[in-house]
Every structure is written in C-alpha cells, then in structure tokens.
Design a protein around this motif. Structure first.
Motif, mmCIF file in Angstrom:
data_model
loop_
_atom_site.group_PDB
_atom_site.id
_atom_site.type_symbol
_atom_site.label_atom_id
_atom_site.label_comp_id
_atom_site.label_asym_id
_atom_site.label_seq_id
_atom_site.Cartn_x
_atom_site.Cartn_y
_atom_site.Cartn_z
ATOM 1 N N GLN A 86 0.865 -1.184 0.000
ATOM 2 C CA GLN A 86 0.000 0.000 0.000
ATOM 3 C C GLN A 86 0.903 1.236 0.000
ATOM 4 O OE1 GLN A 86 -4.064 0.585 2.047
ATOM 5 N NE2 GLN A 86 -2.573 1.261 3.544
ATOM 6 N N THR A 87 0.728 2.104 -0.987
ATOM 7 C CA THR A 87 1.599 3.271 -1.130
ATOM 8 C C THR A 87 0.924 4.571 -0.719
ATOM 9 O OG1 THR A 87 0.981 3.468 -3.454
ATOM 10 C CG2 THR A 87 2.971 2.180 -2.945
ATOM 11 N N ALA A 99 0.989 -0.907 -5.036
ATOM 12 C CA ALA A 99 1.900 -1.326 -6.100
ATOM 13 C C ALA A 99 2.170 -2.812 -5.962
ATOM 14 C CB ALA A 99 3.215 -0.555 -5.990
ATOM 15 N N ILE A 100 2.381 -3.478 -7.077
ATOM 16 C CA ILE A 100 2.749 -4.894 -7.042
ATOM 17 C C ILE A 100 4.242 -4.988 -6.764
ATOM 18 C CG2 ILE A 100 3.022 -7.016 -8.390
ATOM 19 C CD1 ILE A 100 0.436 -6.347 -9.828
ATOM 20 N N VAL A 101 4.586 -5.760 -5.738
ATOM 21 C CA VAL A 101 5.984 -6.011 -5.385
ATOM 22 C C VAL A 101 6.490 -7.232 -6.154
ATOM 23 C CG1 VAL A 101 7.548 -6.592 -3.487
ATOM 24 C CG2 VAL A 101 5.665 -4.973 -3.110
ATOM 25 N N SER A 102 5.662 -8.280 -6.204
ATOM 26 C CA SER A 102 6.023 -9.496 -6.939
ATOM 27 C C SER A 102 4.761 -10.273 -7.275
ATOM 28 C CB SER A 102 6.977 -10.370 -6.122
ATOM 29 O OG SER A 102 6.333 -10.858 -4.962
ATOM 30 N N SER A 108 4.906 -4.806 -15.031
ATOM 31 C CA SER A 108 5.923 -4.245 -14.140
ATOM 32 C C SER A 108 5.542 -2.793 -13.893
ATOM 33 C CB SER A 108 7.316 -4.334 -14.774
ATOM 34 O OG SER A 108 7.396 -3.494 -15.913
ATOM 35 N N ASP A 109 6.187 -2.177 -12.917
ATOM 36 C CA ASP A 109 5.932 -0.772 -12.595
ATOM 37 C C ASP A 109 4.434 -0.508 -12.412
ATOM 38 O OD1 ASP A 109 8.693 -0.240 -12.840
ATOM 39 O OD2 ASP A 109 8.471 0.002 -15.001
ATOM 40 N N TYR A 110 3.766 -1.445 -11.753
ATOM 41 C CA TYR A 110 2.307 -1.395 -11.588
ATOM 42 C C TYR A 110 1.915 -0.562 -10.376
ATOM 43 C CZ TYR A 110 -2.407 -3.211 -10.590
ATOM 44 O OH TYR A 110 -3.747 -3.336 -10.340
ATOM 45 N N SER A 111 1.030 0.390 -10.591
ATOM 46 C CA SER A 111 0.442 1.172 -9.507
ATOM 47 C C SER A 111 -1.044 1.287 -9.777
ATOM 48 C CB SER A 111 1.064 2.566 -9.452
ATOM 49 O OG SER A 111 0.467 3.318 -8.417
ATOM 50 N N SER A 130 -1.850 1.796 -13.757
ATOM 51 C CA SER A 130 -0.844 2.172 -14.742
ATOM 52 C C SER A 130 0.308 1.182 -14.597
ATOM 53 C CB SER A 130 -0.377 3.608 -14.482
ATOM 54 O OG SER A 130 0.599 3.971 -15.437
ATOM 55 N N PHE A 131 0.833 0.701 -15.711
ATOM 56 C CA PHE A 131 1.851 -0.350 -15.668
ATOM 57 C C PHE A 131 2.515 -0.473 -17.020
ATOM 58 C CE2 PHE A 131 -2.372 -1.896 -16.499
ATOM 59 C CZ PHE A 131 -2.229 -2.607 -17.687
ATOM 60 N N LYS A 132 3.539 -1.304 -17.083
ATOM 61 C CA LYS A 132 4.184 -1.673 -18.338
ATOM 62 C C LYS A 132 3.992 -3.167 -18.526
ATOM 63 C CE LYS A 132 7.693 1.889 -18.022
ATOM 64 N NZ LYS A 132 9.106 2.172 -17.753
#
Length: 161
Positions: A86-87, A99-102, A108-111, A130-132
């Motif tokens: 949780q950010t 955000a996803i840690v794993s 990737s870079d998921y928020s 938002s992510f890649k």
C-alpha cells in the motif's frame, strides 16, 4: 539509388530501435455503479487486506508490515501469489493506492488506485491502474488487468447490495 538504400535500411533500423526503447505506461480504468451509500461500500472494500473477502480470484490475504509499509500477500485460487504494497491511503476520500511487489502477472511498474465516490443515493467505485507489459504483448497485459478489475467490481456491486 541512395533513396532506395535509405528506405531499405530505415525499417530494420526502426524495428531495432523500437525493441530497445523502454515500454510506455499502459493505463486501465474501470468503474461500476453500486446501489449502496459510499460509506457502506468503503466498509466492504476499504480494508487493504479485505480484498480476500470480496474478489473472486483471491483465496486468502495475509497482511504484514515491512519498513513501515503495509504489505498484502494474496493467494490466488488455482495457485500463485501476488505481494502488494500500500503506497497511499485516504480514508476520508475513500481511496487507497498500491503497487505490485512481486507476482505472476505480465506487468511491471504497476500502480493502482481503488476509490469510492458518491453518485446520487449510491456510489461509483473506480479502479485505475498504470503499468508496463512484462514478458507479454501490451494487449495481453491490458486484458489481464482489465479482467481482474471487471471481476472485482462485479463482486463489489453484488456484495454491496
């Protein structure tokens, strides 16, 4: 002759460059209308680890702390684990960001932010991310996240009735 050579080299060069550029962020935004007041909906979804009680893909959620941040470890039905941090959180505005840690998702870079807003006598629940793409085409990553959001929002609407 020079013009033909330039055209012949241009496409392969562009393809090579495109393969080396960093991926652009992809965005997904989904929402649903819920026939319940925002406070009731927030009581259903506002607990960071409460996702284990309403999302159909989650078997269980275990909350932990690391470096002052809340982490949730999601065990997926059918196998697999996702760890999320949780950010940001605003209980007054009824939203949280994580955000996803794993995990096994092709991103990737998921928020992502989950929020509840008043809408007439009911609510609107909005889930944005938002992510890649990672290890998969953009469309596969977008479809995976869209599916997670859609099934979750349907479950929220059903549970909040």
């Amino acid at each position: 002759m020079l013009r033909t050579l330039t055209r012949t080299l241009a496409l392969p060069t562009l393809a090579l460059l495109a393969g080396t550029l960093p991926g652009y962020a992809l965005d997904v935004a989904k929402s649903t209308e819920v026939a319940a007041p925002p406070a009731k909906v927030w009581s259903t979804i506002g607990d960071f680890c409460g996702i284990g009680q309403w999302h159909p893909a989650i078997e269980k959620c275990v909350l932990s702390q690391e470096g002052g941040k809340s982490l949730r470890t999601l065990s997926l039905k059918g196998g697999g684990t996702i760890v999320e941090s949780q950010t940001a959180r605003d209980d007054k505005a009824m939203s949280y960001t994580y955000a996803i840690v794993s995990g096994p998702l092709p991103v990737s870079d998921y928020s992502s932010t989950l929020s509840v807003m008043p809408k007439g006598t009911g609510s609107t629940v909005k889930w944005t991310g938002s992510f890649k793409a990672k290890g998969a085409p953009d469309t596969v990553a977008v479809d995976a996240i869209s599916g997670i959001y859609e099934s979750g929002l349907k479950a929220i609407a059903d549970k909040s009735k």
